[in-house]
Motif scaffolding. Structure first.
Motif, PDB file in Angstrom:
ATOM      1  N   PRO A  56       0.829  -1.206   0.000  1.00 23.29           N
ATOM      2  CA  PRO A  56       0.000   0.000   0.000  1.00 23.29           C
ATOM      3  C   PRO A  56       0.865   1.259   0.000  1.00 23.29           C
ATOM      4  N   THR A  57       0.255   2.377  -0.336  1.00 25.33           N
ATOM      5  CA  THR A  57       0.963   3.656  -0.386  1.00 25.33           C
ATOM      6  C   THR A  57       1.566   3.982   0.974  1.00 25.33           C
ATOM      7  N   ASN A  58       2.815   4.389   0.966  1.00 22.01           N
ATOM      8  CA  ASN A  58       3.496   4.800   2.196  1.00 22.01           C
ATOM      9  C   ASN A  58       3.219   6.290   2.404  1.00 22.01           C
ATOM     10  N   TRP A  59       2.164   6.590   3.151  1.00 20.32           N
ATOM     11  CA  TRP A  59       1.744   7.978   3.335  1.00 20.32           C
ATOM     12  C   TRP A  59       2.754   8.783   4.135  1.00 20.32           C
ATOM     13  N   ARG A  60       3.480   8.136   5.044  1.00 14.58           N
ATOM     14  CA  ARG A  60       4.514   8.852   5.808  1.00 14.58           C
ATOM     15  C   ARG A  60       5.608   9.352   4.867  1.00 14.58           C
ATOM     16  N   ALA A  61       6.072   8.474   3.974  1.00 13.40           N
ATOM     17  CA  ALA A  61       7.119   8.855   3.024  1.00 13.40           C
ATOM     18  C   ALA A  61       6.622   9.950   2.084  1.00 13.40           C
ATOM     19  N   THR A  71       8.977  22.992   2.584  1.00 17.87           N
ATOM     20  CA  THR A  71       9.985  23.628   3.424  1.00 17.87           C
ATOM     21  C   THR A  71      10.989  24.389   2.578  1.00 17.87           C
ATOM     22  N   ASN A  72      11.399  23.813   1.471  1.00 16.78           N
ATOM     23  CA  ASN A  72      12.338  24.504   0.590  1.00 16.78           C
ATOM     24  C   ASN A  72      11.726  25.806   0.095  1.00 16.78           C
ATOM     25  N   LEU A  73      10.476  25.761  -0.327  1.00 15.95           N
ATOM     26  CA  LEU A  73       9.808  26.973  -0.811  1.00 15.95           C
ATOM     27  C   LEU A  73       9.731  28.053   0.263  1.00 15.95           C
ATOM     28  N   VAL A  74       9.474  27.641   1.493  1.00 17.86           N
ATOM     29  CA  VAL A  74       9.313  28.602   2.587  1.00 17.86           C
ATOM     30  C   VAL A  74      10.665  29.158   3.050  1.00 17.86           C
ATOM     31  N   LEU A  75      11.686  28.327   3.084  1.00 16.42           N
ATOM     32  CA  LEU A  75      12.974  28.733   3.665  1.00 16.42           C
ATOM     33  C   LEU A  75      13.938  29.398   2.696  1.00 16.42           C
ATOM     34  N   VAL A  90      17.374  16.356   4.013  1.00 16.17           N
ATOM     35  CA  VAL A  90      17.180  15.518   5.197  1.00 16.17           C
ATOM     36  C   VAL A  90      15.776  14.909   5.192  1.00 16.17           C
ATOM     37  N   LEU A  91      14.765  15.703   4.835  1.00 17.93           N
ATOM     38  CA  LEU A  91      13.403  15.176   4.796  1.00 17.93           C
ATOM     39  C   LEU A  91      13.236  14.127   3.697  1.00 17.93           C
ATOM     40  N   VAL A  92      13.835  14.348   2.544  1.00 16.31           N
ATOM     41  CA  VAL A  92      13.737  13.372   1.449  1.00 16.31           C
ATOM     42  C   VAL A  92      14.498  12.091   1.815  1.00 16.31           C
ATOM     43  N   ALA A  93      15.645  12.240   2.439  1.00 16.63           N
ATOM     44  CA  ALA A  93      16.392  11.046   2.885  1.00 16.63           C
ATOM     45  C   ALA A  93      15.560  10.243   3.880  1.00 16.63           C
ATOM     46  N   ALA A  94      14.875  10.922   4.801  1.00 14.51           N
ATOM     47  CA  ALA A  94      14.008  10.237   5.758  1.00 14.51           C
ATOM     48  C   ALA A  94      12.849   9.555   5.034  1.00 14.51           C
ATOM     49  N   ALA A  95      12.327  10.193   3.996  1.00 13.67           N
ATOM     50  CA  ALA A  95      11.235   9.592   3.226  1.00 13.67           C
ATOM     51  C   ALA A  95      11.684   8.298   2.555  1.00 13.67           C
ATOM     52  N   PHE A  96      12.957   8.231   2.169  1.00 12.88           N
ATOM     53  CA  PHE A  96      13.486   7.027   1.549  1.00 12.88           C
ATOM     54  C   PHE A  96      14.022   6.032   2.570  1.00 12.88           C
ATOM     55  N   LEU A 101      20.176  10.872  10.928  1.00 14.51           N
ATOM     56  CA  LEU A 101      19.919  12.296  10.791  1.00 14.51           C
ATOM     57  C   LEU A 101      21.203  13.108  10.736  1.00 14.51           C
ATOM     58  N   LEU A 102      22.153  12.850  11.624  1.00 15.68           N
ATOM     59  CA  LEU A 102      23.383  13.637  11.635  1.00 15.68           C
ATOM     60  C   LEU A 102      24.215  13.437  10.377  1.00 15.68           C
ATOM     61  N   ARG A 103      24.308  12.213   9.894  1.00 21.20           N
ATOM     62  CA  ARG A 103      25.026  11.946   8.651  1.00 21.20           C
ATOM     63  C   ARG A 103      24.353  12.657   7.480  1.00 21.20           C
ATOM     64  N   ASP A 104      23.035  12.549   7.418  1.00 20.90           N
ATOM     65  CA  ASP A 104      22.291  13.197   6.332  1.00 20.90           C
ATOM     66  C   ASP A 104      22.456  14.717   6.393  1.00 20.90           C
ATOM     67  N   LEU A 105      22.414  15.269   7.575  1.00 12.84           N
ATOM     68  CA  LEU A 105      22.575  16.710   7.755  1.00 12.84           C
ATOM     69  C   LEU A 105      23.961  17.167   7.318  1.00 12.84           C
ATOM     70  N   ALA A 106      25.001  16.436   7.741  1.00 16.94           N
ATOM     71  CA  ALA A 106      26.371  16.808   7.371  1.00 16.94           C
ATOM     72  C   ALA A 106      26.574  16.681   5.856  1.00 16.94           C
TER      73      ALA A 106
END
Length: 146
Positions: A56-61, A71-75, A90-96, A101-106
């Motif tokens: 089924p569709t992963n609504w969280r992702a 967020t990109n549009l707003v920031l 970071v949000l797209v990496a979490a979606a996948f 988090l720290l590795r993705d952020l760096a």
């Protein structure tokens, strides 16, 4: 007989370059309506085995992907390209499925700053500087880019 500036056909005055975007727009609307109708009936691939067995569709992702775009549009305006793109990364990496988090952020910070610097210094295109870019430029001893 008509001369070259005033052709004898009345349609010549009616159809001009302004008509083409309307024709293309109408065509896109028609194709969109057809695609929507097909999707509402189950899509053109609903009989394929891999589609029937799909989870089924992963609504969280999907939500995380949409949050990254929003967020990109707003920031990007107030904080610049690198900060906005870092949060989006970071949000797209979490979606996948990433949970680091720290590795993705760096990684995102490094990549977005390299991309921003490449656009500004190599291509001469300012894609939105913010506080982060200003700090990097000062650390490198370069002038702020207007």
């Amino acid at each position: 007989m008509a001369d070259e500036h005033h052709p004898g056909l009345p349609i010549y005055a009616q159809v001009g370059p302004k008509a083409v975007p309307y024709v293309v727009g109408a065509g896109l609307l028609a194709l969109g309506a057809a695609l929507l109708a097909t999707a509402l009936r189950g899509g053109w691939s609903h009989t394929l085995e891999e589609v029937q067995e799909a989870p089924p569709t992963n609504w969280r992702a999907l939500g995380l992907l949409l949050a990254g775009l929003a967020t990109n549009l707003v920031l990007i305006g107030p904080f610049g390209f690198s900060a906005a793109a870092t949060v989006q990364f970071v949000l797209v990496a979490a979606a996948f499925g990433s949970r680091r988090l720290l590795r993705d952020l760096a990684l995102a910070l490094v990549l977005t700053l390299v991309v921003w610097f490449g656009f500004v210094q190599v291509l001469g295109v300012n894609i939105g500087a913010g506080l982060l870019e200003g700090l990097v430029l000062r650390a490198l001893g370069l002038d702020a880019i207007e």
